[in-house]
Scaffold this motif. Structure first.
Motif, PDB file in Angstrom:
ATOM      1  N   LEU A  54       0.801  -1.222   0.000  1.00 29.55           N
ATOM      2  CA  LEU A  54       0.000   0.000   0.000  1.00 29.55           C
ATOM      3  C   LEU A  54       0.835   1.274   0.000  1.00 29.55           C
ATOM      4  O   LEU A  54       0.584   2.195  -0.773  1.00 29.55           O
ATOM      5  N   SER A  55       1.833   1.352   0.846  1.00 27.46           N
ATOM      6  CA  SER A  55       2.614   2.577   0.998  1.00 27.46           C
ATOM      7  C   SER A  55       3.256   3.065  -0.308  1.00 27.46           C
ATOM      8  O   SER A  55       3.181   4.257  -0.623  1.00 27.46           O
TER       9      SER A  55
ATOM     10  N   ALA B 225      -1.466   5.642   3.370  1.00 29.59           N
ATOM     11  CA  ALA B 225      -1.465   4.219   3.743  1.00 29.59           C
ATOM     12  C   ALA B 225      -1.795   4.047   5.218  1.00 29.59           C
ATOM     13  O   ALA B 225      -2.598   3.189   5.588  1.00 29.59           O
TER      14      ALA B 225
END
Length: 111
Positions: free
Chosen positions: A13-14, A22
């Motif tokens: 995600l990040s 995120a």
């Protein structure tokens, strides 16, 4: 249609949305519209559920993708499990569960 982000979130995600977004997504666990997911770069296109498998196969070779991510994801999964176990093993986590069952606000002690 809905989208669920589960295992591997800490790794995947990040880089897609940035650390701030995120963290917000993971910590708040809010449900958001497809337009928001698309703006964040989490959604390439929308398809009807019955066409999903066909569309996915047209975009990528799942076996190749799985092999490339497997080692990194496996470590991410382990990290996530360890973090969850640390959180749920605390006195405050137990208090939250008991308070929920008793339908009362929790009284956290910081442990």
């Amino acid at each position: 249609m809905g989208m669920v982000i589960t295992r591997g979130t800490s790794v995947l995600l990040s880089p897609l949305v940035g650390q701030g977004a995120a963290r917000e997504i993971v910590l708040l666990a809010d449900i958001f519209e497809a337009a928001v997911a698309q703006r964040l770069g989490l959604l390439h296109r929308l398809v009807e559920p019955e066409r999903l498998d066909t569309e996915v196969l047209a975009l990528t070779d799942k076996r190749l993708l799985n092999r490339l991510l497997e080692a990194e994801l496996e470590r991410a999964f382990q990290n996530e499990i360890e973090a969850i176990m640390r959180c749920f093993g605390t006195a405050d986590a137990h208090e939250a569960t008991v308070a929920f069952r008793e339908k009362r606000p929790p009284v956290f002690q910081g442990g």
